[in-house]
Write a protein that holds these residues in place. Sequence first.
Motif, PDB file in Angstrom:
ATOM      1  N   ILE A 184       0.898  -1.205  -0.059  1.00 30.16           N
ATOM      2  CA  ILE A 184      -0.025   0.051  -0.120  1.00 30.16           C
ATOM      3  C   ILE A 184       0.823   1.158  -0.181  1.00 30.16           C
ATOM      4  O   ILE A 184       1.653   1.333   0.889  1.00 30.16           O
ATOM      5  N   THR A 185       0.704   2.087  -1.081  1.00 35.29           N
ATOM      6  CA  THR A 185       1.446   3.330  -0.944  1.00 35.29           C
ATOM      7  C   THR A 185       0.339   4.396  -0.549  1.00 35.29           C
ATOM      8  O   THR A 185      -0.617   4.419  -1.090  1.00 35.29           O
ATOM      9  N   VAL A 186       0.920   5.517   0.026  1.00 37.81           N
ATOM     10  CA  VAL A 186      -0.077   6.599   0.416  1.00 37.81           C
ATOM     11  C   VAL A 186       0.376   7.606  -0.576  1.00 37.81           C
ATOM     12  O   VAL A 186       1.431   8.079  -0.816  1.00 37.81           O
ATOM     13  N   SER A 187      -0.540   8.231  -0.990  1.00 35.09           N
ATOM     14  CA  SER A 187      -0.677   9.314  -1.829  1.00 35.09           C
ATOM     15  C   SER A 187      -1.209  10.486  -1.041  1.00 35.09           C
ATOM     16  O   SER A 187      -2.298  10.394  -1.089  1.00 35.09           O
ATOM     17  N   ASP A 188      -0.373  11.360  -0.414  1.00 33.43           N
ATOM     18  CA  ASP A 188      -0.849  12.538   0.329  1.00 33.43           C
ATOM     19  C   ASP A 188      -1.595  13.357  -0.279  1.00 33.43           C
ATOM     20  O   ASP A 188      -1.693  13.826  -1.238  1.00 33.43           O
ATOM     21  N   ALA A 189      -2.820  13.745   0.394  1.00 32.42           N
ATOM     22  CA  ALA A 189      -3.949  14.639   0.065  1.00 32.42           C
ATOM     23  C   ALA A 189      -4.439  15.210   1.129  1.00 32.42           C
ATOM     24  O   ALA A 189      -4.655  14.431   2.115  1.00 32.42           O
ATOM     25  N   LYS A 190      -4.817  16.407   1.113  1.00 32.52           N
ATOM     26  CA  LYS A 190      -5.442  17.124   2.319  1.00 32.52           C
ATOM     27  C   LYS A 190      -6.733  17.147   2.365  1.00 32.52           C
ATOM     28  O   LYS A 190      -7.237  17.742   1.243  1.00 32.52           O
ATOM     29  N   GLY A 191      -7.755  16.992   3.279  1.00 37.14           N
ATOM     30  CA  GLY A 191      -8.890  17.232   3.603  1.00 37.14           C
ATOM     31  C   GLY A 191      -9.921  16.130   2.717  1.00 37.14           C
ATOM     32  O   GLY A 191      -9.404  15.129   2.151  1.00 37.14           O
ATOM     33  N   GLU A 192     -11.125  16.324   2.791  1.00 39.86           N
ATOM     34  CA  GLU A 192     -12.063  15.288   1.928  1.00 39.86           C
ATOM     35  C   GLU A 192     -13.289  16.233   1.847  1.00 39.86           C
ATOM     36  O   GLU A 192     -13.862  17.010   2.459  1.00 39.86           O
ATOM     37  N   ILE A 193     -14.251  15.585   0.404  1.00 39.90           N
ATOM     38  CA  ILE A 193     -15.182  16.328   0.017  1.00 39.90           C
ATOM     39  C   ILE A 193     -16.463  16.045   1.120  1.00 39.90           C
ATOM     40  O   ILE A 193     -16.777  14.761   0.907  1.00 39.90           O
ATOM     41  N   PRO A 194     -17.321  16.889   1.500  1.00 38.99           N
ATOM     42  CA  PRO A 194     -18.299  16.221   2.231  1.00 38.99           C
ATOM     43  C   PRO A 194     -19.436  15.752   1.391  1.00 38.99           C
ATOM     44  O   PRO A 194     -19.511  16.037   0.109  1.00 38.99           O
ATOM     45  N   MET A 195     -20.351  14.846   2.017  1.00 40.32           N
ATOM     46  CA  MET A 195     -21.320  14.072   1.044  1.00 40.32           C
ATOM     47  C   MET A 195     -22.345  15.200   0.645  1.00 40.32           C
ATOM     48  O   MET A 195     -22.983  15.064  -0.426  1.00 40.32           O
ATOM     49  N   ASP A 196     -22.604  16.401   1.306  1.00 39.36           N
ATOM     50  CA  ASP A 196     -23.639  17.267   0.734  1.00 39.36           C
ATOM     51  C   ASP A 196     -22.983  18.453   0.042  1.00 39.36           C
ATOM     52  O   ASP A 196     -23.622  19.242   0.035  1.00 39.36           O
ATOM     53  N   ALA A 197     -21.742  18.288  -0.293  1.00 35.09           N
ATOM     54  CA  ALA A 197     -20.925  19.491  -1.024  1.00 35.09           C
ATOM     55  C   ALA A 197     -21.779  19.119  -2.365  1.00 35.09           C
ATOM     56  O   ALA A 197     -22.003  18.277  -2.912  1.00 35.09           O
ATOM     57  N   LYS A 198     -21.723  20.412  -2.892  1.00 34.05           N
ATOM     58  CA  LYS A 198     -21.746  20.483  -4.562  1.00 34.05           C
ATOM     59  C   LYS A 198     -20.943  19.781  -5.404  1.00 34.05           C
ATOM     60  O   LYS A 198     -19.482  19.873  -4.995  1.00 34.05           O
ATOM     61  N   PRO A 199     -21.137  18.714  -6.193  1.00 29.09           N
ATOM     62  CA  PRO A 199     -20.040  17.954  -6.617  1.00 29.09           C
ATOM     63  C   PRO A 199     -19.051  18.497  -7.517  1.00 29.09           C
ATOM     64  O   PRO A 199     -17.847  18.315  -7.442  1.00 29.09           O
ATOM     65  N   THR A 200     -19.489  19.734  -8.094  1.00 32.31           N
ATOM     66  CA  THR A 200     -18.498  20.685  -8.769  1.00 32.31           C
ATOM     67  C   THR A 200     -17.418  21.130  -8.036  1.00 32.31           C
ATOM     68  O   THR A 200     -16.293  21.681  -8.411  1.00 32.31           O
ATOM     69  N   GLU A 201     -17.751  21.219  -6.615  1.00 28.18           N
ATOM     70  CA  GLU A 201     -16.672  21.851  -5.844  1.00 28.18           C
ATOM     71  C   GLU A 201     -15.517  21.094  -5.716  1.00 28.18           C
ATOM     72  O   GLU A 201     -14.641  21.481  -4.830  1.00 28.18           O
ATOM     73  N   LEU A 202     -15.651  19.871  -6.051  1.00 26.40           N
ATOM     74  CA  LEU A 202     -14.650  18.844  -6.035  1.00 26.40           C
ATOM     75  C   LEU A 202     -13.408  19.423  -6.876  1.00 26.40           C
ATOM     76  O   LEU A 202     -12.087  19.187  -6.439  1.00 26.40           O
ATOM     77  N   LEU A 203     -13.571  20.496  -7.822  1.00 29.11           N
ATOM     78  CA  LEU A 203     -12.494  21.136  -8.539  1.00 29.11           C
ATOM     79  C   LEU A 203     -12.256  22.535  -7.954  1.00 29.11           C
ATOM     80  O   LEU A 203     -11.404  23.017  -8.702  1.00 29.11           O
TER      81      LEU A 203
END
Lengths: 335, 335
Positions: free
Chosen positions: A55-74
């Motif tokens: 298992i390799t960890v690819s570092d990333a900060k935070g997570e997108i909440p379930m109720d966020a607008k999908p486009t907010e991913l970007l």
Amino acid sequence: MKIIVDAFGGDNAPLEVMKGCRMAVDEYGCEIILSGDSHELYQLSGMYSIPLDGITVSDAKGEIPMDAKPTELLSKYKGCSLENAFQQLAAGNGDALVTAGSTGAALTGGTLIVRRIKGVRRPCIATLLPFTEKGTLLLDCGANAECRPDMLCQFGVMGSVYMQQLMGVETPRVGLVNIGTEESKGTDLQREAYALLKAAPVEFIGNIESRDIPLGACEVAVADGFTGNVVLKLVEGMANFFSAQFKQIMLKNTLTSLCALTMKGGMVELKNKLDSSHYGGAPLLGLRKPVIKAHGNADALAIKNAVRQAISCCEKDMVGQIEQSLAQMGAAEEE
Amino acid sequence: MKIIVDAFGGDNAPLEVMKGCRMAVDEYGCEIILSGDSHELYQLSGMYSIPLDGITVSDAKGEIPMDAKPTELLSKYKGCSLENAFQQLAAGNGDALVTAGSTGAALTGGTLIVRRIKGVRRPCIATLLPFTEKGTLLLDCGANAECRPDMLCQFGVMGSVYMQQLMGVETPRVGLVNIGTEESKGTDLQREAYALLKAAPVEFIGNIESRDIPLGACEVAVADGFTGNVVLKLVEGMANFFSAQFKQIMLKNTLTSLCALTMKGGMVELKNKLDSSHYGGAPLLGLRKPVIKAHGNADALAIKNAVRQAISCCEKDMVGQIEQSLAQMGAAEEE
């Protein structure tokens, strides 16, 4: 084979996700790229004694909440565990992606970062309904509330490839979910999709009524995302309803409770048959790389099975097969 | 009270229909006008010793087949048992109509012979889903595959009146079947219907997901006819699926078969709860007189219960109440 997993997607993330990845590496010998906060993941690994070999960890900060607008991913959530997972996939650092996070966000990432297969109008979400041995693939389950007829036709083609390649159904029967079996039934959407599906390179058996889906009337059930979502959630609701009703009947009194014990094996079997964690997640079809959406409440077992499913998609070259089938259809249309 | 019954509608007509009418007259003290071939009906009455006191035969020749085009009720099948029944109703010779024949033909007869309540855009078919004690009224169940938002709003109002007047629910909760609970979910149809329902004189609780229908999330579930039909038939399909699964579990071996006997009472109770013949038929709402569509395979008991339902609709002045509610809404709109 390298599978990228969103460590922070789903209700039970990151612990159950990590456990599921561990199980997958041990069982399938694959490699995993775990996308998420490396500090937290290494800490978790130590705290719960989950070894990280394979298992390799690819570092990333935070997570997108379930109720966020999908486009907010970007935008707002750029750089979060899911966005980073998609970037890794698009960059070719892994072969497929698994997430138990927001379906909308996964679709956004799939469409805008990994991109669609050439010619695919819109990607869709497919769910395997486990009524029969091989199951019935229902699609679209909600990615596209509104659909055009050519999208429905493509869903049929993509679903057919999936059932052939992944589930080993030689000639999957493709049915169009409608309110009657006659060709003239439904709205313009169904009537036009009917005509297109008849000409498509699939085993189209015509319209099917929702009442026949649980009977295994077809292996691929095509619907617009609104109808598919209503079907999927009603299947879930009815399963809950009957499960509660039968529990009540079995626990009515001491005698029935005792007698119910003899049926425990059968009940567990049925429960497992219908339990999504046993048969993986929902593939997003139409993207250039396999993406599996595990259930939001996925546990380690469900994550492991979703990884297995992702591996199968790669091994069976699902994406290439879909490309070919769509090209074949395009050629037929041009003839 | 005089209820007009289509003697030749349904799979078990005319014998079961006649038997059901007999039971209804005896039990409810109503009068019945039986529409159909008088020669055949009198013969049947003699052959099976079914006395005809309280039952008047209104002579009509032929019947409309289930697969006939609904509009043929007024051309090719003019004068048939169902068409005559509607003519009797429109002429004021009876107070309500019951048929187990073609739904489409019943809608045609209702719309073109009996006609709509003033202001009603389109009549619809409502079905009581018996998940909870009072049930959930699902509408439209298939009369209108395509709907406009104002139609959906009217379905909510008419359904609300029905549940209030007929089922004694003081403040029926009206839900809009959608693919998520947020106001923005679904297509334009749902979003616009949502806004209209919010302003309508009903207890609108917002969007409901299909998974929550079996939980009794609302007493009135509003949907376009396509979605409603898919929901209705899937409920049926899932009930069949689970019934078969549990039978298999119970009859697995001698021990389970013996033990299953202790649960027979509970199983029969559940079966009866879900059996449409026990709770009548589907009302067509929006017409100037009550019309009840019994299930195609209705037996005598189902016909009797459909007659009881027709009587209730008259006693509770369902049509007048719907008229009032719609007028109230119209007034509110004009304010």
